[in-house]
Scaffold this motif. Structure first.
Motif, PDB file in Angstrom:
ATOM      1  N   GLY A  58      66.490 -13.835  56.126  1.00  0.00           N
ATOM      2  CA  GLY A  58      67.692 -13.039  56.334  1.00  0.00           C
ATOM      3  C   GLY A  58      67.533 -11.605  55.864  1.00  0.00           C
ATOM      4  N   THR A  59      66.347 -11.283  55.323  1.00  0.00           N
ATOM      5  CA  THR A  59      66.079  -9.916  54.893  1.00  0.00           C
ATOM      6  C   THR A  59      65.074  -9.270  55.838  1.00  0.00           C
ATOM      7  N   ALA A  66      68.667 -14.542  61.279  1.00  0.00           N
ATOM      8  CA  ALA A  66      69.460 -15.274  60.286  1.00  0.00           C
ATOM      9  C   ALA A  66      70.941 -15.328  60.611  1.00  0.00           C
ATOM     10  N   GLY A  67      71.436 -14.374  61.353  1.00  0.00           N
ATOM     11  CA  GLY A  67      72.841 -14.393  61.713  1.00  0.00           C
ATOM     12  C   GLY A  67      73.710 -13.576  60.764  1.00  0.00           C
ATOM     13  N   VAL A  68      74.921 -13.343  61.200  1.00  0.00           N
ATOM     14  CA  VAL A  68      75.855 -12.469  60.505  1.00  0.00           C
ATOM     15  C   VAL A  68      76.238 -13.008  59.128  1.00  0.00           C
ATOM     16  N   LEU A  73      76.061 -12.243  53.255  1.00  0.00           N
ATOM     17  CA  LEU A  73      75.867 -12.802  51.914  1.00  0.00           C
ATOM     18  C   LEU A  73      74.756 -12.070  51.165  1.00  0.00           C
ATOM     19  N   LEU A  74      73.692 -11.742  51.868  1.00  0.00           N
ATOM     20  CA  LEU A  74      72.563 -11.079  51.230  1.00  0.00           C
ATOM     21  C   LEU A  74      72.873  -9.643  50.835  1.00  0.00           C
ATOM     22  N   ARG A  75      73.862  -9.047  51.436  1.00  0.00           N
ATOM     23  CA  ARG A  75      74.243  -7.673  51.060  1.00  0.00           C
ATOM     24  C   ARG A  75      74.713  -7.609  49.613  1.00  0.00           C
ATOM     25  N   PRO A 127      70.948 -20.767  56.830  1.00  0.00           N
ATOM     26  CA  PRO A 127      69.626 -21.400  56.840  1.00  0.00           C
ATOM     27  C   PRO A 127      69.588 -22.707  56.052  1.00  0.00           C
ATOM     28  N   ALA A 128      68.749 -23.610  56.511  1.00  0.00           N
ATOM     29  CA  ALA A 128      68.581 -24.900  55.840  1.00  0.00           C
ATOM     30  C   ALA A 128      67.870 -24.720  54.504  1.00  0.00           C
TER      31      ALA A 128
END
Length: 158
Positions: A58-59, A66-68, A73-75, A127-128
């Motif tokens: 997701g990075t 990874a999707g929105v 969340l990673l922000r 993600p799983a």
């Protein structure tokens, strides 16, 4: 041997003569950003034949896959997110292989584990989970039989 990513001489000594370097370097919450990029620069400066690096799904280059929800969340990582992306970019640009793992668990090693390219990452809202043991085994597998240089691999339980 003890080394500090912010001390290039200690890293150079620790990594001297290494032909393959596997890195699970991470940072703890509240740490100042910069350790990951410094570590990546030190690893690349050692000139190993292969670097297998652990990143976060997701990075950077895996963000679109990874999707929105995951990207938002990673922000919350703030400046640490930029450090993760910078470190991955350093390793990828040098021909290393970066594993982008989803949330890690302390579960058992998966007998059905596999790693796929970013283009084959499962499309899911989140993600799983994947066990640390599974990620470690897949990174070792990659070190023994490396795929295409400068690519991202996604570790999967099955």
């Amino acid at each position: 041997m003890k080394a500090d990513v912010h001390d290039p001489d200690s890293m150079s000594s620790a990594l001297a003569g290494s032909s393959v370097i596997l890195s699970g370097l991470g940072i703890a919450g509240g740490d100042d950003p910069g350790a990951l990029a410094a570590g990546a620069r030190s690893v690349i400066a050692a000139r190993p034949r292969l670097v297998v690096w652990l990143g976060a799904y997701g990075t950077g280059r895996s963000a679109p896959a990874a999707g929105v929800l995951t990207r938002n969340l990673l922000r919350m990582l703030g400046p640490q997110l930029a450090d993760k992306v910078a470190a991955d970019t350093i390793v990828l640009d040098a021909g290393g292989i970066v594993f982008h793992a989803g949330p890690l668990s302390n579960g058992a090693l998966s007998a059905t584990r596999r790693a796929v390219g970013l283009d084959r990452a499962p499309r899911r809202p989140f993600p799983a989970r994947v066990s640390r043991a599974t990620v470690a085994a897949l990174m070792l597998d990659e070190a023994e039989n490396p795929g295409e240089p400068g690519t991202i691999r996604i570790p999967l339980q099955r």
